[in-house]
Write a protein that holds these residues in place. Structure first.
Motif, PDB file in Angstrom:
ATOM      1  N   ASP A 132       0.888  -1.157   0.000  1.00 10.99           N
ATOM      2  CA  ASP A 132       0.000   0.000   0.000  1.00 10.99           C
ATOM      3  C   ASP A 132       0.932   1.215   0.000  1.00 10.99           C
ATOM      4  OD1 ASP A 132      -2.215   1.577   0.087  1.00 10.99           O
ATOM      5  OD2 ASP A 132      -2.599   1.299   2.230  1.00 10.99           O
ATOM      6  N   TYR A 133       0.618   2.218  -0.795  1.00 10.20           N
ATOM      7  CA  TYR A 133       1.604   3.284  -0.976  1.00 10.20           C
ATOM      8  C   TYR A 133       0.967   4.670  -1.000  1.00 10.20           C
ATOM      9  CZ  TYR A 133      -0.014   3.997  -5.775  1.00 10.20           C
ATOM     10  OH  TYR A 133      -0.787   4.301  -6.870  1.00 10.20           O
ATOM     11  N   GLN A 134       1.811   5.670  -0.823  1.00  9.97           N
ATOM     12  CA  GLN A 134       1.482   7.047  -1.182  1.00  9.97           C
ATOM     13  C   GLN A 134       2.693   7.590  -1.916  1.00  9.97           C
ATOM     14  OE1 GLN A 134       0.647   8.759   2.676  1.00  9.97           O
ATOM     15  NE2 GLN A 134       2.775   9.296   3.057  1.00  9.97           N
ATOM     16  N   LEU A 135       2.431   8.527  -2.824  1.00 13.59           N
ATOM     17  CA  LEU A 135       3.496   9.084  -3.655  1.00 13.59           C
ATOM     18  C   LEU A 135       3.592  10.560  -3.318  1.00 13.59           C
ATOM     19  CD1 LEU A 135       5.221   7.810  -5.931  1.00 13.59           C
ATOM     20  CD2 LEU A 135       3.450   8.517  -7.543  1.00 13.59           C
ATOM     21  N   LYS A 136       4.725  10.957  -2.738  1.00 16.28           N
ATOM     22  CA  LYS A 136       4.826  12.324  -2.222  1.00 16.28           C
ATOM     23  C   LYS A 136       5.879  13.114  -3.002  1.00 16.28           C
ATOM     24  CE  LYS A 136       6.971  13.184   1.676  1.00 16.28           C
ATOM     25  NZ  LYS A 136       7.315  12.951   3.074  1.00 16.28           N
ATOM     26  N   PHE A 137       5.491  14.293  -3.453  1.00 12.32           N
ATOM     27  CA  PHE A 137       6.432  15.143  -4.180  1.00 12.32           C
ATOM     28  C   PHE A 137       6.653  16.434  -3.395  1.00 12.32           C
ATOM     29  CE2 PHE A 137       4.448  12.542  -7.489  1.00 12.32           C
ATOM     30  CZ  PHE A 137       5.572  12.048  -8.135  1.00 12.32           C
ATOM     31  N   VAL A 138       7.905  16.834  -3.321  1.00  8.46           N
ATOM     32  CA  VAL A 138       8.273  18.084  -2.655  1.00  8.46           C
ATOM     33  C   VAL A 138       8.346  19.171  -3.725  1.00  8.46           C
ATOM     34  CG1 VAL A 138      10.024  19.256  -1.276  1.00  8.46           C
ATOM     35  CG2 VAL A 138       9.538  16.822  -0.881  1.00  8.46           C
ATOM     36  N   VAL A 139       7.426  20.144  -3.615  1.00  2.00           N
ATOM     37  CA  VAL A 139       7.263  21.148  -4.667  1.00  2.00           C
ATOM     38  C   VAL A 139       7.812  22.496  -4.199  1.00  2.00           C
ATOM     39  CG1 VAL A 139       5.549  22.378  -6.066  1.00  2.00           C
ATOM     40  CG2 VAL A 139       5.248  19.936  -5.571  1.00  2.00           C
ATOM     41  N   ALA A 140       8.671  23.091  -5.019  1.00  2.00           N
ATOM     42  CA  ALA A 140       9.273  24.385  -4.654  1.00  2.00           C
ATOM     43  C   ALA A 140       8.648  25.540  -5.433  1.00  2.00           C
ATOM     44  CB  ALA A 140      10.783  24.353  -4.898  1.00  2.00           C
ATOM     45  N   GLN A 141       8.212  25.269  -6.672  1.00  2.00           N
ATOM     46  CA  GLN A 141       7.577  26.319  -7.475  1.00  2.00           C
ATOM     47  C   GLN A 141       6.490  25.684  -8.354  1.00  2.00           C
ATOM     48  OE1 GLN A 141      11.452  26.628  -8.261  1.00  2.00           O
ATOM     49  NE2 GLN A 141      11.151  24.577  -9.082  1.00  2.00           N
ATOM     50  N   ALA A 142       5.548  26.515  -8.795  1.00  2.00           N
ATOM     51  CA  ALA A 142       4.410  25.987  -9.564  1.00  2.00           C
ATOM     52  C   ALA A 142       4.881  25.274 -10.832  1.00  2.00           C
ATOM     53  CB  ALA A 142       3.454  27.128  -9.903  1.00  2.00           C
ATOM     54  N   GLU A 143       6.029  25.694 -11.365  1.00  2.00           N
ATOM     55  CA  GLU A 143       6.560  25.074 -12.595  1.00  2.00           C
ATOM     56  C   GLU A 143       6.918  23.598 -12.385  1.00  2.00           C
ATOM     57  OE1 GLU A 143       7.755  28.089 -11.347  1.00  2.00           O
ATOM     58  OE2 GLU A 143       6.342  29.095 -12.682  1.00  2.00           O
ATOM     59  N   ASP A 144       7.055  23.168 -11.153  1.00  2.00           N
ATOM     60  CA  ASP A 144       7.382  21.753 -10.889  1.00  2.00           C
ATOM     61  C   ASP A 144       6.245  20.818 -11.301  1.00  2.00           C
ATOM     62  OD1 ASP A 144       9.765  22.552  -9.772  1.00  2.00           O
ATOM     63  OD2 ASP A 144       9.069  22.398  -7.700  1.00  2.00           O
ATOM     64  N   LEU A 145       5.031  21.376 -11.473  1.00  2.00           N
ATOM     65  CA  LEU A 145       3.869  20.523 -11.712  1.00  2.00           C
ATOM     66  C   LEU A 145       3.953  19.732 -13.011  1.00  2.00           C
ATOM     67  CD1 LEU A 145       1.207  19.801 -10.250  1.00  2.00           C
ATOM     68  CD2 LEU A 145       2.717  21.430  -9.151  1.00  2.00           C
ATOM     69  N   GLY A 146       4.623  20.290 -14.013  1.00  2.00           N
ATOM     70  CA  GLY A 146       4.771  19.554 -15.267  1.00  2.00           C
ATOM     71  C   GLY A 146       5.492  18.236 -15.034  1.00  2.00           C
ATOM     72  N   GLU A 147       6.563  18.278 -14.277  1.00  2.00           N
ATOM     73  CA  GLU A 147       7.324  17.053 -13.995  1.00  2.00           C
ATOM     74  C   GLU A 147       6.508  16.098 -13.121  1.00  2.00           C
ATOM     75  OE1 GLU A 147      11.050  17.708 -11.973  1.00  2.00           O
ATOM     76  OE2 GLU A 147      11.726  15.653 -12.328  1.00  2.00           O
ATOM     77  N   VAL A 148       5.745  16.653 -12.164  1.00  2.00           N
ATOM     78  CA  VAL A 148       4.907  15.798 -11.312  1.00  2.00           C
ATOM     79  C   VAL A 148       3.916  15.022 -12.177  1.00  2.00           C
ATOM     80  CG1 VAL A 148       3.087  15.799  -9.550  1.00  2.00           C
ATOM     81  CG2 VAL A 148       5.120  17.236  -9.245  1.00  2.00           C
ATOM     82  N   ARG A 149       3.223  15.732 -13.072  1.00  2.00           N
ATOM     83  CA  ARG A 149       2.227  15.068 -13.931  1.00  2.00           C
ATOM     84  C   ARG A 149       2.882  13.975 -14.763  1.00  2.00           C
ATOM     85  NH1 ARG A 149       0.905  20.338 -15.651  1.00  2.00           N
ATOM     86  NH2 ARG A 149      -0.603  21.267 -14.244  1.00  2.00           N
ATOM     87  N   GLU A 150       4.039  14.290 -15.324  1.00  2.00           N
ATOM     88  CA  GLU A 150       4.760  13.326 -16.161  1.00  2.00           C
ATOM     89  C   GLU A 150       5.121  12.065 -15.366  1.00  2.00           C
ATOM     90  OE1 GLU A 150       9.051  13.634 -18.171  1.00  2.00           O
ATOM     91  OE2 GLU A 150       7.826  15.444 -18.394  1.00  2.00           O
ATOM     92  N   LEU A 151       5.617  12.254 -14.143  1.00  2.00           N
ATOM     93  CA  LEU A 151       6.028  11.106 -13.332  1.00  2.00           C
ATOM     94  C   LEU A 151       4.817  10.291 -12.873  1.00  2.00           C
ATOM     95  CD1 LEU A 151       8.882  12.730 -11.212  1.00  2.00           C
ATOM     96  CD2 LEU A 151       9.126  11.004 -13.004  1.00  2.00           C
ATOM     97  N   VAL A 152       3.761  10.968 -12.453  1.00  2.00           N
ATOM     98  CA  VAL A 152       2.556  10.245 -12.024  1.00  2.00           C
ATOM     99  C   VAL A 152       2.065   9.358 -13.167  1.00  2.00           C
ATOM    100  CG1 VAL A 152       0.118  10.523 -11.375  1.00  2.00           C
ATOM    101  CG2 VAL A 152       1.872  11.928 -10.275  1.00  2.00           C
TER     102      VAL A 152
END
Ligand code: SF4
Length: 207
Positions: A132-152
């Motif tokens: 059972d998991y959770q996937l946690k991303f540490v975000v520093a700026q709104a521009e990080d969201l592109g990489e988050v979406r790609e990885l998810v």
């Protein structure tokens, strides 16, 4: 978050995040060697029934499998916090996987190695399949969201198991980042996590 828990922190990490909040386990690892018996006894001395095994990178710690199996044998709920770059057959009730974004890559001699290691898709997918998991991303700026979406997408993760946490060790910085990050979570269907220990106790060791 919010569940009284005992933290077992291993020292040593295979990454070197630019903003690492526990540099005494990564950039300048320190600490004493503890036997498994000593760790188990220390954990059992607390009333909490939840234990969080963290680091550093606990998956590279010697005897990590035996440590977690012993905790399981004592009836504890186990969360393992990992960057998801190394697999180990630990006993674990919640695998908290925190792949590191490009915002973590430092300058200097560690840059190439950190960049090469920080995303290990096959390891993350195996952890997600086995626990059972959770996937946690540490975000520093709104521009990080592109990489988050790609990885998810590349991990095939459910959005409800994705958590965004603001980067920072200063309460004022965290407050400012939390405001826009919470809006992003609402739009994307991700969960938001504050850094409760910093809010309660500041950026101090032992919290
Ligand atoms: S993975 Fe965690 S412990 Fe290792 S350098 Fe990054 S933030 Fe620090």
């Amino acid at each position: 978050m919010g569940v009284p828990s005992v933290f077992v922190r291993s020292s040593g990490c295979n990454l070197r995040c630019r903003w690492c909040d526990t540099p005494y386990t990564s950039w300048h690892p320190e600490g004493d060697d503890w036997t498994l018996d000593r760790i188990w006894a220390a954990v059992e001395a607390y009333p909490a029934r939840h234990v969080v095994v963290t680091g550093g990178e606990p998956m590279i710690a010697r005897e990590i499998v035996e440590l977690t199996r012993g905790l399981r044998g004592r009836g504890l709920h186990i969360t393992v916090e990992t960057a998801g770059t190394v697999y180990a057959s630990v006993a674990c009730d919640l695998m908290s996987i925190s792949p590191k974004l490009a915002n973590s890559t430092p300058a200097g001699e560690w840059a190439e190695r950190h960049e090469r290691l920080r995303i290990q898709t096959a390891v993350v997918r195996r952890l997600m399949a086995d626990y059972d998991y959770q996937l946690k991303f540490v975000v520093a700026q709104a521009e990080d969201l592109g990489e988050v979406r790609e990885l998810v997408g590349s991990f095939g993760a459910e959005s409800g198991k994705v958590i965004l946490m603001p980067e920072g060790i200063d309460a004022a910085v965290l407050r400012e980042r939390s405001v826009w990050l919470a809006e992003i979570c609402k739009q994307e269907g991700f969960r938001f996590s504050p850094r409760l220990h910093v809010e309660l106790w500041g950026n101090r060791r032992g919290t």
